[in-house]
Design an enzyme around this catalytic site. Structure first.
Site, short mmCIF file in Angstrom:
data_model
loop_
_atom_site.label_atom_id
_atom_site.label_comp_id
_atom_site.label_asym_id
_atom_site.label_seq_id
_atom_site.Cartn_x
_atom_site.Cartn_y
_atom_site.Cartn_z
N HIS A 19 0.85 -1.18 0.00
CA HIS A 19 0.00 0.00 0.00
C HIS A 19 0.89 1.24 0.00
O HIS A 19 2.12 1.14 0.01
CB HIS A 19 -1.01 -0.02 1.15
CG HIS A 19 -0.41 -0.05 2.53
ND1 HIS A 19 0.33 0.99 3.05
CD2 HIS A 19 -0.43 -1.00 3.50
CE1 HIS A 19 0.71 0.70 4.28
NE2 HIS A 19 0.28 -0.52 4.57
N HIS A 66 4.01 1.61 2.25
CA HIS A 66 5.23 0.91 1.81
C HIS A 66 5.88 1.66 0.65
O HIS A 66 7.10 1.80 0.59
CB HIS A 66 4.91 -0.52 1.35
CG HIS A 66 4.15 -1.33 2.36
ND1 HIS A 66 2.90 -1.84 2.09
CD2 HIS A 66 4.45 -1.69 3.63
CE1 HIS A 66 2.47 -2.50 3.16
NE2 HIS A 66 3.39 -2.41 4.11
N CYS A 85 3.39 -10.66 20.03
CA CYS A 85 2.51 -10.05 19.03
C CYS A 85 2.95 -10.50 17.65
O CYS A 85 4.07 -10.20 17.22
CB CYS A 85 2.54 -8.52 19.11
SG CYS A 85 1.68 -7.75 17.71
N CYS A 123 3.80 -7.60 15.16
CA CYS A 123 5.15 -7.04 15.32
C CYS A 123 6.22 -8.11 15.14
O CYS A 123 7.39 -7.78 14.97
CB CYS A 123 5.35 -6.43 16.69
SG CYS A 123 4.31 -5.01 17.06
N CYS A 142 -1.66 -4.84 21.80
CA CYS A 142 -0.53 -4.18 21.16
C CYS A 142 -1.05 -2.89 20.53
O CYS A 142 -1.96 -2.93 19.70
CB CYS A 142 0.07 -5.07 20.07
SG CYS A 142 1.16 -4.16 18.95
N HIS A 164 -0.91 -2.78 16.60
CA HIS A 164 -1.79 -3.64 15.79
C HIS A 164 -3.20 -3.80 16.35
O HIS A 164 -4.05 -4.41 15.72
CB HIS A 164 -1.14 -5.02 15.60
CG HIS A 164 0.09 -4.94 14.76
ND1 HIS A 164 1.35 -4.81 15.29
CD2 HIS A 164 0.24 -4.92 13.41
CE1 HIS A 164 2.23 -4.73 14.31
NE2 HIS A 164 1.59 -4.79 13.17
N LYS A 205 -3.20 5.89 10.94
CA LYS A 205 -2.16 5.19 10.20
C LYS A 205 -2.80 4.39 9.06
O LYS A 205 -3.85 3.79 9.24
CB LYS A 205 -1.40 4.23 11.13
CG LYS A 205 -0.21 3.61 10.43
CD LYS A 205 0.45 2.50 11.22
CE LYS A 205 1.56 1.87 10.37
NZ LYS A 205 2.03 0.60 10.89
N LYS A 250 -3.39 -2.14 6.54
CA LYS A 250 -4.35 -3.13 6.08
C LYS A 250 -5.39 -3.40 7.16
O LYS A 250 -6.59 -3.42 6.91
CB LYS A 250 -3.58 -4.41 5.75
CG LYS A 250 -4.41 -5.48 5.13
CD LYS A 250 -4.35 -5.41 3.62
CE LYS A 250 -5.17 -6.55 3.03
NZ LYS A 250 -5.15 -6.53 1.58
N1 MSP Z 1 9.45 -6.91 7.55
C1 MSP Z 1 9.65 -5.84 8.44
C2 MSP Z 1 10.93 -5.09 8.12
C3 MSP Z 1 12.16 -5.91 8.15
S1 MSP Z 1 13.56 -4.99 7.69
C4 MSP Z 1 14.86 -5.94 8.07
C5 MSP Z 1 8.46 -4.87 8.34
N2 MSP Z 1 7.75 -4.92 7.21
S2 MSP Z 1 6.45 -4.05 6.93
O1 MSP Z 1 6.04 -4.45 5.62
O2 MSP Z 1 5.51 -4.21 7.97
O3 MSP Z 1 6.86 -2.54 6.95
C6 MSP Z 1 7.87 -2.07 6.14
C7 MSP Z 1 8.04 -0.57 6.24
O4 MSP Z 1 6.88 0.11 5.79
C8 MSP Z 1 8.31 -0.06 7.66
O5 MSP Z 1 9.42 0.83 7.62
C9 MSP Z 1 7.07 0.69 8.01
O6 MSP Z 1 7.35 1.75 8.88
C10 MSP Z 1 6.66 1.20 6.65
N3 MSP Z 1 5.28 1.60 6.64
C11 MSP Z 1 4.15 0.82 6.68
N4 MSP Z 1 3.07 1.63 6.75
C12 MSP Z 1 3.44 2.93 6.76
C13 MSP Z 1 2.79 4.16 6.72
N5 MSP Z 1 1.49 4.26 6.76
N6 MSP Z 1 3.55 5.27 6.60
C14 MSP Z 1 4.92 5.21 6.48
N7 MSP Z 1 5.56 4.06 6.52
C15 MSP Z 1 4.87 2.93 6.80
O7 MSP Z 1 8.27 -4.09 9.25
#
Ligand code: MSP
Length: 504
Positions: A17, A20, A125, A128, A142, A145, A294, A297
């Site tokens: 999304h 990411h 969790c 996390c 948590c 989440h 935030k 999903k």
């Molecule tokens: N798999 C772990 C990271 C492992 S790195 C060795 C993870 N994955 S994640 O898919 O959940 O998140 C990846 C990144 O996307 C994180 O840096 C997270 O902060 C970022 N974001 C997810 N949603 C976000 C927003 N709404 N806004 C900004 N960044 C966000 O964590």
């Protein structure tokens, strides 16, 4: 000089999304900029595939985990493409080379005596992928989440994080820019100072993951497996070439604030234990919030990054995401704001500037750019080149873009003030008109070079419309680089009108 930048690797329990896409496009802006400065860059992104939640989604869909991850990894491969991120390698933690490297890495830690066996019981969790203390929960849930953690009791292998407290504090004291921005550095440092507890580096009850070399009945804790990607990728991204010499420790990690502890505390300690140098810098950005919540999903307010790109194009999404929210802070965005910035800033400020400039050259100079220096402030070009670089060195993507946009707006003001269409009415002003047109083209050309990292699809179009070579070396931001050209025609709109996003 080497500049190696990483994004977090994304969990594949769902599809990408805009949150990411945010990290990926921000990273791409930084890498492109450093490449423009002639640095030896490497840009890594990828997927984190051994999480319990990934395993569970596969199970729920009735698929074996490998089939599931192979399928969904394709969706994640599209993410960099769709936001026009020019990556050097896409790592998947299910790559055999990565798995072997992880085993070697944890074995080194084991051999160094930093691992011991113990029974652990606690609240876990799955969102996390981490144990939680009671103090971290809000109403027993948590806060990240909004779910109740599970009680887990297992015999695990523990990493002696507590033994690294002093070395980490020393590292933080010696390198005040290790973690940025400063408030995140303080957050990480006080966490260390408050006392570090050993953490479990393995999981017993799960068949999905990298098996522990000295005990194949257990798998490596998914966070340890994941962090190691930043190093393992360098060993096989270019077969036959170990890139660690070139890019380690010249590595910068770009991460979101939710994963600070893993990157700023666990990761340097694991590296020190395994005998590697720690990263150069870790920059922690905030969240993009949609109407102050935030985007995630589980909250059901996901804007599909790919949908926005379909409507506005990748450049507009890159521009909007970095312009709207001070990079490093949390910030609220709305679909209306994408539309508004698209029309007012990209369409009017930049798009119309090009249309006007090319139309003036076509109409008053038969499509030939007059080489007539003399107007235009050299100081403004110098400031642009210096300040954008300086701000991007500090990961200030928003501040650098502010500088860029001031320059673009100053060019618009220059046209309004000099009124070339008035000058054209009297042949006696021909030289003056030449100078005005040249200054305008030269400014727009320099702006295009400077904007390239943000707008990699648009910048070449601007140079092409001005008959200039598509070269993006940072030295091109200087004044006076405009080459002779003819055949300039009124350009098509850079940012054509679109229906509003909500309508789309
Ligand atoms: N798999 C772990 C990271 C492992 S790195 C060795 C993870 N994955 S994640 O898919 O959940 O998140 C990846 C990144 O996307 C994180 O840096 C997270 O902060 C970022 N974001 C997810 N949603 C976000 C927003 N709404 N806004 C900004 N960044 C966000 O964590």
């Amino acid at each position: 000089m080497s500049f190696y930048l990483t994004t977090p690797i994304y969990y594949v329990n769902s599809t990408p999304h805009i949150g990411h896409a945010y990290t990926t496009l921000a990273a791409d802006i930084l890498v492109r900029h450093h490449r423009q400065r002639g640095e030896d860059t490497f840009f890594l992104t990828g997927t984190d595939e051994h999480a319990s939640k990934v395993y569970r989604v596969a199970e729920a869909e009735g698929l074996d985990p490998k089939t599931y991850v192979d399928r969904i990894a394709e969706k994640w491969r599209e993410l960099p493409e769709r936001v026009d991120a020019d990556i050097d390698f896409f790592i998947r933690t299910t790559d055999e080379e990565h798995k072997r490297f992880v085993q070697d890495f944890v074995q080194r830690i084991y051999d160094n005596g930093d691992i011991y066996e113990d029974t652990y019981a606690g609240l876990y969790c799955v969102g996390c992928e981490a144990f939680k203390t009671e103090a971290e929960l809000v109403d027993g849930k948590c806060p990240e989440h909004d779910t109740v953690p599970e009680w887990i009791e297992e015999k695990n292998y523990f990493f002696r994080l507590s033994a690294y407290q002093d070395r980490l504090l020393q590292l933080y004291d010696e390198r005040p820019d290790f973690v940025q921005p400063p408030f995140r550095y303080n957050e990480a440092r006080s966490f260390i100072a408050s006392g570090l507890q050993d953490f479990s580096l393995s999981r017993a009850g799960q068949p999905w993951g990298v098996s522990i070399p000295w005990d194949p009945g257990q798998v490596v804790y998914v966070w340890v497996d994941a962090l190691i990607n930043y190093l393992s990728a360098l060993t096989y991204a270019r077969p036959g070439d170990d890139l660690r010499e070139r890019y380690w420790p010249a590595v910068r990690h770009l991460i979101g604030k939710d994963i600070l502890r893993f990157h700023c505390i666990y990761w340097p300690a694991l590296l020190l234990s395994a005998g590697y140098e720690v990263p150069r810098e870790i920059f922690v950005h905030g969240y993009l919030l949609l109407d102050d919540r935030k985007i995630s999903k589980s909250r059901g307010n996901v804007i599909d990054a790919l949908d926005l790109v379909d409507v506005y194009g990748s450049d507009a999404v890159r521009y909007w995401a970095t312009r709207s929210v001070q990079f490093g802070q949390d910030g609220s965005v709305s679909l209306d704001s994408v539309h508004e910035r698209y029309e007012r800033e990209l369409g009017n400020d930049l798009g119309n500037l090009l249309s006007r400039t090319t139309a003036l050259i076509a109409k008053f100079r038969d499509g030939r750019i007059p080489i007539a220096p003399g107007l235009g402030e050299e100081a403004a070009f110098d400031r642009l080149a210096t300040e954008v670089s300086r701000k991007l060195d500090a990961f200030d993507l928003t501040g650098a873009l502010d500088e860029l946009w001031e320059f673009v707006r100053a060019l618009n003001k220059f046209v309004t003030d000099t009124k070339p269409w008035e000058l054209a009415k009297d042949e006696a002003n021909a030289d003056e008109l030449d100078r005005v047109l040249y200054a305008l083209v030269d400014g727009l050309r320099a702006a295009a070079v400077a904007l390239y990292a943000y707008l990699p699809a648009t910048a070449p179009k601007i140079l092409r419309a001005l008959g200039q070579p598509e070269e993006f070396a940072w030295s091109g931001v200087a004044q006076g680089g405009t080459a002779e050209a003819d055949g300039i025609e009124p350009s098509v709109p850079l940012f054509p009108r679109v229906e509003s996003a909500a309508a789309a």
